[in-house]
Design an enzyme around this catalytic site. Sequence first.
Site, mmCIF file in Angstrom:
data_model
loop_
_atom_site.group_PDB
_atom_site.id
_atom_site.type_symbol
_atom_site.label_atom_id
_atom_site.label_comp_id
_atom_site.label_asym_id
_atom_site.label_seq_id
_atom_site.Cartn_x
_atom_site.Cartn_y
_atom_site.Cartn_z
ATOM 1 N N TYR A 114 0.418 -1.143 0.354
ATOM 2 C CA TYR A 114 0.290 -0.024 -0.120
ATOM 3 C C TYR A 114 1.040 1.156 0.029
ATOM 4 C CZ TYR A 114 -3.564 3.434 0.912
ATOM 5 O OH TYR A 114 -4.783 4.585 0.786
ATOM 6 N N TRP A 137 1.277 5.824 -1.880
ATOM 7 C CA TRP A 137 0.922 6.733 -2.732
ATOM 8 C C TRP A 137 2.236 6.813 -3.943
ATOM 9 C CZ3 TRP A 137 -2.145 11.584 -3.163
ATOM 10 C CH2 TRP A 137 -3.392 11.246 -2.658
HETATM 11 N N1 MGD Z 1 -1.353 18.441 2.490
HETATM 12 C C1 MGD Z 1 -2.167 17.326 2.075
HETATM 13 N N2 MGD Z 1 -3.382 16.991 1.493
HETATM 14 C C2 MGD Z 1 -3.704 15.972 1.894
HETATM 15 C C3 MGD Z 1 -2.485 14.608 2.387
HETATM 16 C C4 MGD Z 1 -1.253 14.794 2.865
HETATM 17 O O1 MGD Z 1 -0.868 14.206 3.539
HETATM 18 N N3 MGD Z 1 -0.968 16.145 2.652
HETATM 19 N N4 MGD Z 1 -3.301 13.890 2.427
HETATM 20 C C5 MGD Z 1 -4.334 13.182 1.270
HETATM 21 C C6 MGD Z 1 -5.043 12.052 1.888
HETATM 22 S S1 MGD Z 1 -4.321 10.674 1.451
HETATM 23 C C7 MGD Z 1 -6.182 12.108 1.882
HETATM 24 S S2 MGD Z 1 -7.085 10.010 2.418
HETATM 25 C C8 MGD Z 1 -6.984 12.704 2.835
HETATM 26 C C9 MGD Z 1 -7.463 12.957 3.827
HETATM 27 O O2 MGD Z 1 -8.627 14.066 3.931
HETATM 28 P P1 MGD Z 1 -9.058 13.806 5.274
HETATM 29 O O3 MGD Z 1 -9.407 12.733 6.102
HETATM 30 O O4 MGD Z 1 -10.771 14.761 5.223
HETATM 31 O O5 MGD Z 1 -8.255 14.723 6.216
HETATM 32 P P2 MGD Z 1 -7.659 15.158 7.400
HETATM 33 O O6 MGD Z 1 -6.479 16.274 7.798
HETATM 34 O O7 MGD Z 1 -6.939 14.149 7.512
HETATM 35 O O8 MGD Z 1 -9.035 15.713 8.284
HETATM 36 C C10 MGD Z 1 -9.703 16.432 8.218
HETATM 37 C C11 MGD Z 1 -10.302 17.340 8.860
HETATM 38 O O9 MGD Z 1 -11.554 16.485 9.849
HETATM 39 C C12 MGD Z 1 -11.543 17.382 10.900
HETATM 40 N N5 MGD Z 1 -11.809 16.056 12.263
HETATM 41 C C13 MGD Z 1 -10.633 15.309 12.510
HETATM 42 N N6 MGD Z 1 -11.502 14.648 13.738
HETATM 43 C C14 MGD Z 1 -12.956 15.015 13.252
HETATM 44 C C15 MGD Z 1 -14.368 14.619 14.463
HETATM 45 O O10 MGD Z 1 -14.313 13.716 14.980
HETATM 46 N N7 MGD Z 1 -15.187 15.513 14.141
HETATM 47 C C16 MGD Z 1 -15.339 16.223 13.272
HETATM 48 N N8 MGD Z 1 -15.989 17.044 13.112
HETATM 49 N N9 MGD Z 1 -13.561 16.383 12.206
HETATM 50 C C17 MGD Z 1 -13.052 15.505 12.548
HETATM 51 C C18 MGD Z 1 -9.660 17.254 11.146
HETATM 52 O O11 MGD Z 1 -9.622 19.133 12.104
HETATM 53 C C19 MGD Z 1 -8.848 17.407 10.254
HETATM 54 O O12 MGD Z 1 -8.073 18.617 10.638
HETATM 55 O O13 MGD Z 1 -6.835 14.140 2.343
HETATM 56 C C20 MGD Z 1 -5.123 13.720 1.218
HETATM 57 N N10 MGD Z 1 -4.483 15.674 1.377
HETATM 58 N N1 MGD Z 2 -2.721 8.378 12.269
HETATM 59 C C1 MGD Z 2 -2.926 8.706 10.904
HETATM 60 N N2 MGD Z 2 -2.391 7.594 10.264
HETATM 61 C C2 MGD Z 2 -2.322 7.760 8.986
HETATM 62 C C3 MGD Z 2 -3.474 8.661 8.785
HETATM 63 C C4 MGD Z 2 -4.259 9.250 9.513
HETATM 64 O O1 MGD Z 2 -5.445 10.203 9.121
HETATM 65 N N3 MGD Z 2 -4.006 9.054 10.273
HETATM 66 N N4 MGD Z 2 -4.227 8.677 7.063
HETATM 67 C C5 MGD Z 2 -3.711 7.014 6.702
HETATM 68 C C6 MGD Z 2 -4.262 8.160 4.685
HETATM 69 S S1 MGD Z 2 -5.342 8.216 4.217
HETATM 70 C C7 MGD Z 2 -3.029 7.101 4.278
HETATM 71 S S2 MGD Z 2 -3.235 7.389 2.518
HETATM 72 C C8 MGD Z 2 -1.765 7.078 4.166
HETATM 73 C C9 MGD Z 2 -0.610 7.391 3.272
HETATM 74 O O2 MGD Z 2 0.673 6.216 3.805
HETATM 75 P P1 MGD Z 2 1.416 6.444 2.147
HETATM 76 O O3 MGD Z 2 0.881 6.303 1.320
HETATM 77 O O4 MGD Z 2 2.202 4.903 2.760
HETATM 78 O O5 MGD Z 2 2.572 7.295 2.825
HETATM 79 P P2 MGD Z 2 4.256 8.095 1.722
HETATM 80 O O6 MGD Z 2 4.791 9.151 2.465
HETATM 81 O O7 MGD Z 2 2.943 8.951 0.637
HETATM 82 O O8 MGD Z 2 4.151 6.960 1.094
HETATM 83 C C10 MGD Z 2 4.958 7.039 -0.079
HETATM 84 C C11 MGD Z 2 6.244 5.953 -0.749
HETATM 85 O O9 MGD Z 2 6.498 6.201 -1.860
HETATM 86 C C12 MGD Z 2 8.194 6.567 -1.632
HETATM 87 N N5 MGD Z 2 8.404 6.518 -3.492
HETATM 88 C C13 MGD Z 2 7.743 8.011 -4.110
HETATM 89 N N6 MGD Z 2 8.062 7.722 -5.489
HETATM 90 C C14 MGD Z 2 8.140 6.391 -5.459
HETATM 91 C C15 MGD Z 2 8.505 5.323 -6.194
HETATM 92 O O10 MGD Z 2 8.391 5.528 -8.079
HETATM 93 N N7 MGD Z 2 9.305 3.856 -6.735
HETATM 94 C C16 MGD Z 2 9.213 3.627 -5.087
HETATM 95 N N8 MGD Z 2 9.373 2.425 -4.990
HETATM 96 N N9 MGD Z 2 8.567 4.465 -4.232
HETATM 97 C C17 MGD Z 2 8.494 5.392 -4.186
HETATM 98 C C18 MGD Z 2 8.227 7.333 -1.284
HETATM 99 O O11 MGD Z 2 9.488 7.839 -0.979
HETATM 100 C C19 MGD Z 2 7.435 7.112 0.376
HETATM 101 O O12 MGD Z 2 8.314 6.335 1.142
HETATM 102 O O13 MGD Z 2 -1.163 6.928 5.468
HETATM 103 C C20 MGD Z 2 -2.896 6.666 6.407
HETATM 104 N N10 MGD Z 2 -1.679 6.636 8.019
HETATM 105 MO MO MO Z 3 -5.291 9.059 1.990
#
Ligand code: MGD
Ligand code: MGD
Ligand code: MO
Length: 764
Positions: free
Chosen positions: A103, A105
């Site tokens: 898993y 990104w």
């Molecule tokens: N800059 C940036 N943007 C991203 C990402 C990133 O790593 N960096 N990751 C991307 C990815 S993979 C995903 S899946 C999405 C995730 O998108 P989300 O899961 O929606 O993003 P979060 O920032 O984890 O949470 C959004 C907001 O929900 C609020 N929140 C948390 N718990 C609660 C609750 O119980 N009730 C209410 N009402 N609000 C709550 C928090 O204050 C938080 O800032 O974001 C994407 N966008």
């Molecule tokens: N506590 C908590 N944990 C969370 C979340 C949360 O809300 N709270 N959010 C979750 C969510 S929504 C998500 S999506 C996950 C994200 O978790 P990940 O998607 O695992 O996080 P990334 O840091 O994007 O990891 C991507 C990795 O791919 C590597 N990479 C980039 N390009 C390449 C390539 O071309 N080849 C290879 N082999 N590697 C490459 C990067 O260097 C990096 O190490 O985290 C989750 N974890």
């Molecule tokens: Mo995500």
Amino acid sequence: MAHWGMFRASASGGEITEVHPEAGDASPSQVLGNVPGSVRHRSRITGPAVRRGWLENGPGPSEKRGSDDYVAVSWDELTDLLAAELRRVVDRYGNESIYGGSYGWASAGRFHHAQSQVHRFLNCIGGYTRSVNSYSTGATSVVMPHVLGAHWQMFSRSTSWDVIADNTDLLVAFGGVPVKNTSVNHGGTSNHPTEGALNALRARGGKIVTVSPLRDDMTGSATWLAPIPGSDVAVMLGLAHVLVTEGRHDTGFLDTYCTGYEKFERYLLGAVDGVAKSAAWAAQRSGLREDEIVALARDMSSRRTLVTVTWSLQRIKNGEQAPWMGLTLAAMLGQIGIPGGGFGHGYGSMNEPGLAPVPYPLPTLPQGHNPVATFIPVAAISEMLLNPGALFEYNGDTSVYPDIKLVHWAGGNPFHHHQDLGRLRRALTRPDTIVVHDPYWTPMAKHADIVVPSTTSLERSDISCTRNDPLLVAMQPAVPRFADSRDDYDTFAAVAEKMGCAQEFTEGRTSGEWIRHLYRQWQGYLRNSGVDTPSFDDFWRDGSVAMNTEDRLTLFEDYRRDPVKNALRTPSGRIEIFSEVIDGFGYEDCAGHPAWFEPTEWLGGERAEMFPLHLIANQPRTRLHSQLDHGATSQASKVQGREPIRMHSSAASARGIADGDVVRVFNDRGACLAGVVVDDGMLARVVQLSTGAWYDPVDAADTASMCKHGNPNVLTPDVGASSLSQGCTGQHVLVQIERYDEELPPITAFDPPQVIDRVRTPLV
Ligand SMILES: Nc1nc2c(c(=O)[nH]1)N[C@H]1C(S)=C(S)[C@@H](COP(=O)(O)OP(=O)(O)OC[C@H]3O[C@@H](n4cnc5c(=O)[nH]c(N)nc54)[C@H](O)[C@@H]3O)O[C@H]1N2
Ligand SMILES: Nc1nc2c(c(=O)[nH]1)N[C@H]1C(S)=C(S)[C@@H](COP(=O)(O)OP(=O)(O)OC[C@H]3O[C@@H](n4cnc5c(=O)[nH]c(N)nc54)[C@H](O)[C@@H]3O)O[C@H]1N2
Ligand SMILES: [Mo]
């Protein structure tokens, strides 16, 4: 192109020196600031390496993972070792014993997409145990197909921002619409319209109510309601109760377009358990005032209202309930399918919701066929590794965890994404072999036995595009390949050659030929649909192709127009407020209709007596996950080198903590350091520490060691959302905080491990 936007790069000496965002982007992402300096950063993996203990003792469980030295090897040796080990594991234990979920990104780009590459490769050698669903929408992706007959279509065919700006009178946003998250889109994006749309809505006289523990989950003017984290379902039930008791619900809509409302209503009114889920009841659980809830319900039923729920609300225990209840509330208002009204899920979670979709398929690298049926819900990685042979529940079935001998990861970082990292480290001692492909010495790479240095997308050609963006983009290399790194494709091709399946994997094409081939295949498809596209050479020269998009969509407009012809893909063809199927599973932690379950990690429960602060582990503003945490934008946010933790002034002063102090954040699972930013734009008992600081244990040999950098996943619970989805629950965790007065340990997360050069230091 990157997941966070389109840009042009200037380079010198093999390094990116400046990035310039795409001219047409209304609001370019600050995450771009992490790119300069990232190619030759000291955390890059310079060449193939193998863990010393694995090389000396051979494959097997090991507690040295995470603290061992590495030995530099040649590409030929690395691919020999990898091919032989894969062959051994397949012959002795079968393909099921390879965990290839992998898993993560990775990077933008359709051909070099790391998961597609590793899955295609593993399929060529007979398959692997896979993972299902995502960390992003683990609960939603299981519950919504049952109740709405759709999952990703809710995002990719969501009501467009233009339609919202022009029609919505009241936007009620659970979790807000955090513009910081719209920086990002899986696969890239050429525009960031969210903030502009919110402002246009306001300029038209529309009103926004943000329901979130953090004020800044909404930018610009809005009414802010701050419920106790995890209590949103109670608030929604309270709103629903007001609608029913005041006769404000749309019975016509519920009768025509939904099924099972009556059963839900009995629960709502207390006919089942003697508890009416009234506004007063909701106020007790959420800390909001009863009159606020009543007034909001009245307001919602008298205007064009869009109810939206961020994905974060389902990344918690019983995460299925908030989106399901949000949908039910919207159904009771009867505006689903009307422009600017109804339901949304994920506005402000990612850039995609609200953007117009492309109406045809995109170029895709075929992954082949996986003959192994074994799977796990993605967030069950530690559970699986620690409990081979154990049974688990998922979506109505009982399955068995396989006995994994080899873990093969490309393009993800479990030390970013998984919960309870101490437990993950114990789990990672179990397999015989761990293979990690990454450009960087991430904490996961430092736990690998076989380390495969990948190129970054800045070093190779590719095509990028995503389903909700008009541009198909030619990604051209900005710098030459770094040191002795290789494209994952070339690594897999070399291993495939040694395992006798080169032709199947490569089909005789180089990566350049594949990119041309994928483009031409796509072009042929479009031609059959009557759409002309430029030749590959013209595309490559011009840098992009603009595709058509389906503009001004309203989610479920077609269903509303003709609910028979456009029936939903649910058993009833309707919105299932009560699902016979889910009810039939008989789960204690997920009923047939949305319901309130008291959370485990929340301020209303007993655990809060021990750990009295609610930590929100949300997405980082300054980067994508853990990627480029060493970049300028991310580093500028750190406090004394630690990840910033935001605290209310009252919580800080009660603990003798001042802005800029370093604190120890802890509970019974682990501890980390973080740097305090005092911020009163949040509930007093809430603290916020984003994910993504690279895990940096004080003692690398100790799986329970404190992380000195600020990774919240040393604290978060490793439990599934429910028996239905087993989704990730990492968003919420209870903690205690104290000032850290000891000498600050230096950050070593970005330092490579000791890599022994075998030529100069022969092994005995
Ligand atoms: N800059 C940036 N943007 C991203 C990402 C990133 O790593 N960096 N990751 C991307 C990815 S993979 C995903 S899946 C999405 C995730 O998108 P989300 O899961 O929606 O993003 P979060 O920032 O984890 O949470 C959004 C907001 O929900 C609020 N929140 C948390 N718990 C609660 C609750 O119980 N009730 C209410 N009402 N609000 C709550 C928090 O204050 C938080 O800032 O974001 C994407 N966008
Ligand atoms: N506590 C908590 N944990 C969370 C979340 C949360 O809300 N709270 N959010 C979750 C969510 S929504 C998500 S999506 C996950 C994200 O978790 P990940 O998607 O695992 O996080 P990334 O840091 O994007 O990891 C991507 C990795 O791919 C590597 N990479 C980039 N390009 C390449 C390539 O071309 N080849 C290879 N082999 N590697 C490459 C990067 O260097 C990096 O190490 O985290 C989750 N974890
Ligand atoms: Mo995500």
